[in-house]
Design an enzyme around this catalytic site. Structure first.
Site, PDB file in Angstrom:
ATOM      1  CE  LYS A 147     -11.360 -55.805 -71.593  1.00 18.57           C
ATOM      2  NZ  LYS A 147     -10.894 -55.130 -72.537  1.00 18.57           N
ATOM      3  CD  GLU A 155      -0.014 -65.473 -66.153  1.00 17.60           C
ATOM      4  OE1 GLU A 155       1.544 -64.160 -65.548  1.00 17.60           O
ATOM      5  OE2 GLU A 155       0.148 -65.291 -67.273  1.00 17.60           O
ATOM      6  CB  CYS A 204       3.595 -63.565 -69.250  1.00 19.68           C
ATOM      7  SG  CYS A 204       2.838 -64.829 -68.786  1.00 19.68           S
ATOM      8  CD  GLU A 251       6.799 -57.567 -68.863  1.00 16.25           C
ATOM      9  OE1 GLU A 251       5.179 -56.836 -68.364  1.00 16.25           O
ATOM     10  OE2 GLU A 251       6.332 -58.754 -68.483  1.00 16.25           O
TER      11      GLU A 251
HETATM   12  P1  NDP Z   1      -3.051 -54.682 -69.598  1.00 11.06           P
HETATM   13  O1  NDP Z   1      -2.065 -55.079 -69.017  1.00 11.06           O
HETATM   14  O2  NDP Z   1      -3.211 -52.164 -69.459  1.00 11.06           O
HETATM   15  O3  NDP Z   1      -3.992 -54.986 -70.286  1.00 11.06           O
HETATM   16  C1  NDP Z   1      -4.729 -56.094 -70.302  1.00 11.06           C
HETATM   17  C2  NDP Z   1      -5.623 -56.391 -70.192  1.00 11.06           C
HETATM   18  O4  NDP Z   1      -6.838 -55.155 -69.488  1.00 11.06           O
HETATM   19  C3  NDP Z   1      -6.554 -55.875 -71.330  1.00 11.06           C
HETATM   20  O5  NDP Z   1      -7.780 -56.619 -71.746  1.00 11.06           O
HETATM   21  C4  NDP Z   1      -6.991 -54.449 -71.206  1.00 11.06           C
HETATM   22  O6  NDP Z   1      -8.247 -53.899 -72.055  1.00 11.06           O
HETATM   23  C5  NDP Z   1      -7.356 -54.958 -69.800  1.00 11.06           C
HETATM   24  N1  NDP Z   1      -7.652 -53.048 -68.828  1.00 11.06           N
HETATM   25  C6  NDP Z   1      -7.049 -52.321 -69.144  1.00 11.06           C
HETATM   26  N2  NDP Z   1      -7.043 -51.527 -67.944  1.00 11.06           N
HETATM   27  C7  NDP Z   1      -8.402 -52.186 -67.411  1.00 11.06           C
HETATM   28  C8  NDP Z   1      -8.672 -52.069 -65.663  1.00 11.06           C
HETATM   29  N3  NDP Z   1      -8.528 -50.540 -64.975  1.00 11.06           N
HETATM   30  N4  NDP Z   1      -9.781 -52.644 -65.650  1.00 11.06           N
HETATM   31  C9  NDP Z   1      -9.865 -53.768 -65.923  1.00 11.06           C
HETATM   32  N5  NDP Z   1      -9.315 -54.707 -67.257  1.00 11.06           N
HETATM   33  C10 NDP Z   1      -8.420 -53.655 -68.174  1.00 11.06           C
HETATM   34  O7  NDP Z   1      -1.823 -54.343 -71.155  1.00 11.06           O
HETATM   35  P2  NDP Z   1      -2.283 -53.996 -72.280  1.00 11.06           P
HETATM   36  O8  NDP Z   1      -2.394 -54.562 -73.597  1.00 11.06           O
HETATM   37  O9  NDP Z   1      -1.944 -52.248 -72.593  1.00 11.06           O
HETATM   38  O10 NDP Z   1       0.186 -53.224 -72.599  1.00 11.06           O
HETATM   39  C11 NDP Z   1       0.182 -52.894 -71.887  1.00 11.06           C
HETATM   40  C12 NDP Z   1       2.156 -52.968 -71.549  1.00 11.06           C
HETATM   41  O11 NDP Z   1       1.853 -54.005 -70.925  1.00 11.06           O
HETATM   42  C13 NDP Z   1       2.324 -53.456 -72.714  1.00 11.06           C
HETATM   43  O12 NDP Z   1       3.568 -53.179 -73.349  1.00 11.06           O
HETATM   44  C14 NDP Z   1       3.230 -54.821 -72.455  1.00 11.06           C
HETATM   45  O13 NDP Z   1       4.260 -54.302 -71.667  1.00 11.06           O
HETATM   46  C15 NDP Z   1       2.636 -55.404 -70.971  1.00 11.06           C
HETATM   47  N6  NDP Z   1       1.763 -56.640 -71.341  1.00 11.06           N
HETATM   48  C16 NDP Z   1       2.421 -57.487 -70.175  1.00 11.06           C
HETATM   49  C17 NDP Z   1       1.800 -58.791 -70.023  1.00 11.06           C
HETATM   50  C18 NDP Z   1       2.112 -59.853 -69.840  1.00 11.06           C
HETATM   51  O14 NDP Z   1       1.437 -60.972 -69.086  1.00 11.06           O
HETATM   52  N7  NDP Z   1       2.869 -59.990 -68.646  1.00 11.06           N
HETATM   53  C19 NDP Z   1       0.498 -58.429 -71.295  1.00 11.06           C
HETATM   54  C20 NDP Z   1      -0.054 -57.765 -72.348  1.00 11.06           C
HETATM   55  C21 NDP Z   1       0.575 -57.081 -72.222  1.00 11.06           C
HETATM   56  P3  NDP Z   1      -8.417 -53.514 -73.325  1.00 11.06           P
HETATM   57  O15 NDP Z   1      -6.132 -53.592 -73.833  1.00 11.06           O
HETATM   58  O16 NDP Z   1      -8.540 -53.365 -74.238  1.00 11.06           O
HETATM   59  O17 NDP Z   1      -7.355 -51.444 -73.031  1.00 11.06           O
END
Ligand code: NDP
Length: 493
Positions: free
Chosen positions: A191, A266, A300, A397
């Site tokens: 996904k 992670e 990350c 973060e």
């Molecule tokens: P998220 O961590 O919210 O999302 C990561 C993945 O999880 C996406 O594929 C998202 O889908 C999916 N997801 C969201 N909600 C759920 C749920 N309840 N159950 C299962 N899957 C879910 O990252 P975002 O892309 O929304 O980014 C938000 C913030 O997170 C960023 O601004 C950044 O600060 C941080 N981030 C941190 C990361 C890291 O590795 N530390 C990586 C990415 C983001 P979808 O995006 O399609 O909603």
């Protein structure tokens, strides 16, 4: 000069994208999400969301795929992953361009990290296929009539894995998840993030061309609710999630409550880098750029908290600001660009809020601290000197090109500052004094610690967080525990 977009890329972007199930791109009637190039603000493709019926179809296909795949030989699984790595390399430019268009990643990074490194990781995992073993034991149960006992353990694939992938490294992180699943004999449903759904759809086609059977790798698009439906589905067995801490906590809790679905999480955190005063300040500046500004800090493991000895702080900040001011900001498709956009508009807006917060809390903006107006999602590379250890920017973060500094006076204070976080994904220490490094290593509360380097990952070195940065490990041999169940067998003879 920006790279010339390949005809195959144009053709791919123009398709009506949705899902990849049972070896085929599936046409659906679901709502269509626009994929936006963050460098230009233009829509480059549309991807349709899965309905709950299509989630059911994907899981049913993955269950059939699991039965087919788990019954192939380990050598066969390894060879097919090697073949997929060959195909990634053959389609390198095509995949790199799609990745840069959907994420704003510099084209050089897309070629070297997203594609070449992904192929390298895939080959590393492929090598494990024939090396997954259990153990033998000699039980000490008392023998009344001369009977004896033997025991052994087996490592069996956990089943259907849901791989939830964020937008920052949408190709490489998807490859980590699918490679871990496939090499252990599991099937996988990826996904992707709604912002970056495209490269994995192309990789799923290449997986079929590599001989990986239909149903072993499915791709289901949609927002977080689709991810949640996959985790809760009775036909899935494990979730492997990479992303933010709040979403990771929600994913972990959904997984536990649903059916004790196995979960590898992670997550990010607030990683630190500590520079000891013996370290050359010119090299320290390069170290800050490696640790905090690669891919605009959207990694990350990137560092966001920087601790420099009080005697060197002014010099480091001055040299760092001069270096950041000289970066060429521009189109990520241009090989000469050194600093591109962040990946999406909500993220750019979130960074703008952090800049405002930094000012209102009385921190000093040493460099940058603004979004760059225009159709693209650009922000300035930013350096902040924190007013105190309680500054929000030393706690939360940002996931962006924002390096926050705080001075320290002695090593004991440095360790205390570096550990001052509920998170523990990674940290780095920078020193030429090996004995100091060796003394600090056991004191730092992180899953991955670098000395005189930061951010770079290798498939042979386990990676994952402690504290609120996650559960489980990727890479090395450590991933095997997370993608297999241990079965114990005892025999009397
Ligand atoms: P998220 O961590 O919210 O999302 C990561 C993945 O999880 C996406 O594929 C998202 O889908 C999916 N997801 C969201 N909600 C759920 C749920 N309840 N159950 C299962 N899957 C879910 O990252 P975002 O892309 O929304 O980014 C938000 C913030 O997170 C960023 O601004 C950044 O600060 C941080 N981030 C941190 C990361 C890291 O590795 N530390 C990586 C990415 C983001 P979808 O995006 O399609 O909603």
């Amino acid at each position: 000069m920006p790279a010339e977009i390949l005809d195959v890329v144009k053709e791919f972007l123009g398709r009506d994208h949705a899902l990849f199930i049972e070896g085929k791109a599936l046409r659906t009637a679901g709502p269509s999400n626009a994929v936006v190039d963050p460098a230009t603000g233009q829509v480059i493709a549309h991807v349709r969301e899965a309905s709950s019926d299509e989630v059911d179809q994907a899981v049913a296909s993955a269950r059939r795929g699991f039965l087919r795949w788990a019954n192939t030989s380990p050598a066969d699984r390894g060879q097919k992953l090697h073949r997929l790595a060959d195909l990634l390399e053959q389609h390198s430019e095509e995949l790199a361009q799609i990745e840069t268009l959907q994420s704003g990643k510099l084209i050089g990074l897309s070629r070297s990290f997203e594609v070449a490194q992904a192929a390298h990781f895939l080959r590393y995992y492929a090598g494990w296929a024939t090396k997954i073993t259990g153990q033998t034991m000699s039980p000490s149960i008392p023998s009344m009539n001369g009977e004896r006992y033997s025991a052994f353990t087996l490592r069996e694939p956990v089943g259907v894995v849901v791989g939830i992938v964020p937008w920052n490294f949408s190709t490489m992180i998807a490859i980590w998840k699918l490679a871990s699943a496939l090499v252990t004999g599991c099937s996988v449903i990826i996904k992707p993030s709604e912002f970056t759904p495209l490269t994995i759809l192309r990789i799923a086609e290449l997986a079929i061309a590599a001989g990986i059977p239909a149903g072993v790798l499915n791709v289901v698009n949609g927002t977080g609710s689709v991810g949640k439906a996959l985790i809760e589905h009775p036909g899935t067995d494990k979730v492997s999630f990479t992303g933010s801490v709040p979403t990771g906590l929600a994913v972990g809790s959904t997984a536990m409550q649903a059916k004790l679905t196995r979960a590898t999480l992670e997550l990010g955190g607030k990683n630190s880098a500590g520079f000891l005063p013996d370290f050359d300040i010119y090299k320290a500046v390069d170290g800050v750029i490696e640790a905090g500004f690669l891919h605009s800090g959207q990694i990350c493991a990137a560092a966001e908290r920087f601790y420099v000895h009080r005697s060197q702080m002014a010099a480091v900040l001055e040299k760092l600001s001069a270096k950041l001011a000289s970066l060429r900001i521009g189109s990520p498709l241009d090989e000469n660009t050194q600093f591109g956009p962040v990946t999406n508009r909500p993220h750019q807006q979130k960074l703008a809020r952090y800049f405002d917060m930094a000012r209102s809390e009385g921190n000093e903006i040493v460099h940058g601290g603004r979004i760059i107006d225009g159709p693209g999602c650009y922000v300035e590379p930013t350096v902040i000197l924190a007013a105190s250890r309680d500054a929000t920017l030393l706690k939360e973060e940002t996931f962006g090109p924002v390096a926050t500094f705080l001075p320290y006076d002695d090593e004991e204070e440095l360790v205390s500052l570096m550990n001052d976080s509920p998170y523990g994904l990674s940290a780095s220490i920078w020193t030429n004094d090996l004995s100091k490094a060796m003394r600090m290593i056991p004191q730092l509360q992180v899953g991955t610690l670098w000395v005189n380097m930061h951010t770079l990952l290798d498939p042979s070195v386990p990676f994952g967080g402690i504290k609120a940065s996650g559960i489980g490990r990727e890479f090395g041999s450590a991933f095997i525990d997370d993608y297999t169940e241990m079965k114990s067998v005892m025999m009397r003879y």
